[in-house]
Design a protein around this motif. Structure first.
Motif, short mmCIF file in Angstrom:
data_model
loop_
_atom_site.label_atom_id
_atom_site.label_comp_id
_atom_site.label_asym_id
_atom_site.label_seq_id
_atom_site.Cartn_x
_atom_site.Cartn_y
_atom_site.Cartn_z
N GLN A 55 0.80 -1.22 0.00
CA GLN A 55 0.00 0.00 0.00
C GLN A 55 0.83 1.28 0.00
N THR A 56 2.13 1.13 0.00
CA THR A 56 3.00 2.31 -0.06
C THR A 56 2.95 2.91 -1.45
N GLU A 57 2.86 4.22 -1.52
CA GLU A 57 2.85 4.91 -2.81
C GLU A 57 4.23 4.77 -3.45
N ALA A 58 4.28 4.06 -4.58
CA ALA A 58 5.55 3.74 -5.21
C ALA A 58 5.98 4.79 -6.22
N VAL A 59 5.04 5.29 -7.02
CA VAL A 59 5.37 6.19 -8.12
C VAL A 59 4.42 7.38 -8.12
N VAL A 60 5.02 8.55 -8.23
CA VAL A 60 4.27 9.79 -8.44
C VAL A 60 4.78 10.38 -9.75
N ALA A 61 3.88 10.55 -10.71
CA ALA A 61 4.26 11.13 -12.01
C ALA A 61 3.17 12.09 -12.43
N GLY A 62 3.38 13.36 -12.17
CA GLY A 62 2.33 14.33 -12.44
C GLY A 62 1.14 14.03 -11.54
N SER A 63 -0.04 13.87 -12.15
CA SER A 63 -1.25 13.57 -11.38
C SER A 63 -1.44 12.09 -11.13
N GLU A 64 -0.58 11.26 -11.70
CA GLU A 64 -0.73 9.81 -11.57
C GLU A 64 0.04 9.30 -10.36
N ARG A 65 -0.62 8.45 -9.56
CA ARG A 65 -0.01 7.88 -8.37
C ARG A 65 -0.32 6.39 -8.33
N LEU A 66 0.74 5.59 -8.13
CA LEU A 66 0.59 4.14 -8.15
C LEU A 66 1.26 3.54 -6.92
N GLY A 86 4.38 -14.17 -27.90
CA GLY A 86 5.45 -15.06 -28.35
C GLY A 86 6.80 -14.78 -27.77
N ILE A 87 6.87 -13.86 -26.80
CA ILE A 87 8.16 -13.60 -26.14
C ILE A 87 8.56 -14.83 -25.34
N SER A 88 9.78 -15.29 -25.57
CA SER A 88 10.29 -16.48 -24.89
C SER A 88 11.46 -16.10 -23.99
N LYS A 89 11.76 -16.99 -23.07
CA LYS A 89 12.86 -16.78 -22.15
C LYS A 89 14.16 -16.56 -22.93
N GLY A 90 14.87 -15.49 -22.59
CA GLY A 90 16.12 -15.17 -23.27
C GLY A 90 15.99 -14.20 -24.42
N ASP A 91 14.75 -13.95 -24.91
CA ASP A 91 14.55 -12.92 -25.93
C ASP A 91 14.92 -11.56 -25.36
N ARG A 92 15.36 -10.66 -26.20
CA ARG A 92 15.60 -9.31 -25.75
C ARG A 92 14.36 -8.45 -26.01
N ILE A 93 14.02 -7.62 -25.05
CA ILE A 93 12.99 -6.59 -25.22
C ILE A 93 13.66 -5.25 -24.98
N ALA A 94 13.71 -4.42 -26.03
CA ALA A 94 14.32 -3.10 -25.91
C ALA A 94 13.31 -2.11 -25.36
N ILE A 95 13.76 -1.22 -24.49
CA ILE A 95 12.92 -0.18 -23.92
C ILE A 95 13.58 1.16 -24.22
N ALA A 96 12.82 2.04 -24.87
CA ALA A 96 13.33 3.37 -25.23
C ALA A 96 12.24 4.39 -24.91
N MET A 97 12.29 4.93 -23.73
CA MET A 97 11.28 5.91 -23.28
C MET A 97 11.92 6.90 -22.32
N ARG A 98 11.24 8.01 -22.18
CA ARG A 98 11.61 8.94 -21.10
C ARG A 98 11.16 8.33 -19.78
N ASN A 99 11.62 8.90 -18.68
CA ASN A 99 11.17 8.44 -17.36
C ASN A 99 9.66 8.58 -17.25
N CYS A 100 8.97 7.50 -16.96
CA CYS A 100 7.52 7.51 -16.84
C CYS A 100 7.08 6.19 -16.22
N PRO A 101 5.85 6.11 -15.69
CA PRO A 101 5.38 4.84 -15.13
C PRO A 101 5.42 3.69 -16.13
N THR A 102 5.15 3.98 -17.41
CA THR A 102 5.15 2.92 -18.42
C THR A 102 6.54 2.31 -18.58
#
Length: 547
Positions: A55-66, A86-102
């Motif tokens: 129940q601890t507030e983990a993320v605050v991003a603008g008006s969004e709170r999770l 179809g993602i399998s163990k060992g596949d790479r998933i690239a992440i390219a985003m600004r800091n955000c909850p997503t």
């Protein structure tokens, strides 16, 4: 002679990590300490500590709170949707985003799905993105719209991260759900990119054990400091909260800030981009207790014209990493935030951010040092000829050994062999020495790397980008001191045709990230000075133009 704080810290740490302590330490097959009674994989870390801190507030991003529970639930759903795609163990998933909850939920989900989370530098341009994607060949790339426009791969999914997270993830969640794989500590977990002296970025591959060891190294030291405060009758007045202002794709943002926050139940106030005035506002509004950034960032907090307009009394710790902090900054920090404790860390992408730490009164006493090894998990060696370990006070290359060290550079055995010693230490490329109290002092850099406000820049890469301009005949790049950023790149250019700084700067903007573009261009008419080997003499150029 050890300070009173060092003695108290060592005694308390021994109790925290010793028999009957909260953290149980064992040795791996290479004799390296790791935490045995905490989860050894990142999915297990998320599920365990999100449950404990539900129940601890983990993320605050603008008006969004999770809350932590909400992060865990969302990432679980997304992980099962990725498996359904179809993602399998060992596949790479690239992440390219600004800091955000997503970004955070995508990272958690990729790891829960058994994929290797591949963290792309959000400041890269298209060519730099293409190199990383071609190297790692991810099965999927998740990007915000700005970064998606720089990625030409067919398997990129553009996400509107400005939407509330449930809406942002809705297109991904439509894939349905599939079962998730079992994950072991020795399975591969992350790839982070690091600039090398040879130019193009290398992918540092780490296992779950390595990343979790990095996290628990920081957590154990924070638990030790908390125990000291409690034993002295001055527990923290506010619940822990950090301003997450460093990029999540950097090892500092990923390990000691993001992942450590799960373990210690620390709320994270996200900034999508750095703005000192906005940081001051958020520190007051959200009662932020902990701030970490490159030294430039704390300097801007100190000197901002609105500094005195905000109540910053919740801030108890101001840490720095990623670049050296000038001694003068420490003195100014103590005047501007007299109630807050200063700290400095030293680690590498290849070590999952662990190495040394200097904090509180010890930092004030030795502000030129980056601190002592983060025991019991980290060993520091000073290497001489043939990798011999040098004695106290002798200067050599700094090397780090721990269970948090990366596994290898992705598909680069030559670079992997070069960075590891035979006894398992990672070479830092920095030159330094240890004093009689075990404090590390960095005095020089071995690699041709410039650290501009915490961002590593390869001189070879910037020179190659300059040479791509048809009007450049010769180019040499070196680092010059800068009061705000630590150092900045400077380029000495001999042009073959008419060329000015503005034109060359515009040319470079299309090929390399903005932080790599030289702060100054110096145009010369004569050929650049050469060494006997035929290479450009950067030392001579730096002596002429580096001030």
């Amino acid at each position: 002679m050890a300070s009173d704080l060092d003695r108290k810290f060592d005694e308390t740490l021994a109790a925290v990590t010793g028999p009957g302590g909260r953290i149980q330490v064992e040795l791996d097959a290479q004799g390296r300490p790791f935490v045995a009674n905490f989860p050894g994989t990142l999915p297990a870390l998320f599920r365990t500590f999100c449950g404990l801190n539900a129940q601890t507030e983990a993320v605050v991003a603008g008006s969004e709170r999770l809350t932590f529970a909400e992060l865990n639930s969302l990432s679980e759903r997304l992980a099962r949707a990725l498996a359904a795609r179809g993602i399998s163990k060992g596949d790479r998933i690239a992440i390219a985003m600004r800091n955000c909850p997503t970004w955070i939920v995508s990272y958690m989900a990729a790891l829960k799905a058994g994929a290797v989370a591949t963290l792309l530098n959000g400041w890269w341009q298209s060519d730099e993105m293409a190199h990383a994607l071609d190297l790692t060949k991810p099965a999927l790339a998740l990007a915000d719209s700005t970064r998606a426009a720089r990625i030409s791969a067919a398997n990129v999914i553009s996400i509107d991260v400005d939407l509330p997270i449930e809406q942002a993830l809705a297109p991904l969640l439509e894939a349905g759900e599939s079962d998730l794989p079992d994950i072991a500590p020795d399975d591969e977990a992350t790839i982070l990119f690091t600039s090398g002296s040879t130019g193009e970025s290398k992918g540092a591959l780490s296992t779950h054990r390595a990343v979790t060891t990095g996290v628990y190294t920081y957590a154990s030291h924070l638990l030790t400091l908390l125990s000291i405060l409690e034993s002295e009758g001055r527990p923290p007045p506010n619940p822990p909260r950090t301003l997450l202002s460093v990029p999540l794709f950097h090892v500092t943002g990923e390990v000691p800030v993001l992942l450590n926050s799960f373990v210690i139940g620390r709320g994270m106030v996200l900034m999508s981009k750095w703005d000192a005035g906005e940081a001051l506002r958020l520190i007051e509004k959200e009662k932020v207790t902990y701030f970490v950034g490159v030294p430039t960032m704390s300097l801007e907090l100190m000197t901002h014209p609105d500094h005195d307009k905000y109540d910053l009394s919740s801030l108890t710790d101001i840490a720095a990493g990623g670049a050296p902090r000038p001694i003068r900054h420490v003195e100014r920090l103590q005047k501007a935030f007299g109630w807050a404790q200063p700290a400095l860390g030293y680690g590498l992408t290849e070590t999952n951010a662990v190495g040394c730490s200097n904090f509180w009164s010890s930092y004030a006493e030795k502000p030129a040092s980056t601190g002592r090894a983060q025991k019991p998990f980290v060993e520091i060696a000073i290497l001489g000829p043939n990798d011999a370990h040098l004695a106290t006070g002798e200067r050599g290359e700094i090397a780090i050994r721990s269970a948090a060290n990366m596994k290898c550079y992705w598909q680069n055995p030559d670079a992997t062999k070069e960075i590891f010693t035979a006894d398992g230490f990672v070479r830092s490329g920095d030159i330094g020495y240890l004093d009689e109290d075990g404090y590390l002092f960095i005095v020089d850099r071995k690699k041709e790397i410039i650290i501009r406000g915490g961002e590593n820049i390869s001189t070879a890469e910037v020179e190659a980008a300059c040479y791509a301009c048809p009007d450049v005949a010769e180019a040499a790049v070196f680092g010059a001191p800068d009061e705000r950023l630590g150092e900045v790149p400077v380029a000495v250019i001999r042009a073959r045709n008419a060329l000015d700084a503005e034109s060359l700067r515009d040319f470079l903007h299309a090929t390399i990230a903005a932080f790599k573009i030289p702060a100054r261009f110096i145009f010369v008419d004569e050929p650049l000075p050469k060494l006997g080997t035929g290479k450009v003499d950067r030392i001579a150029l730096k002596a002429l133009y580096g001030r």
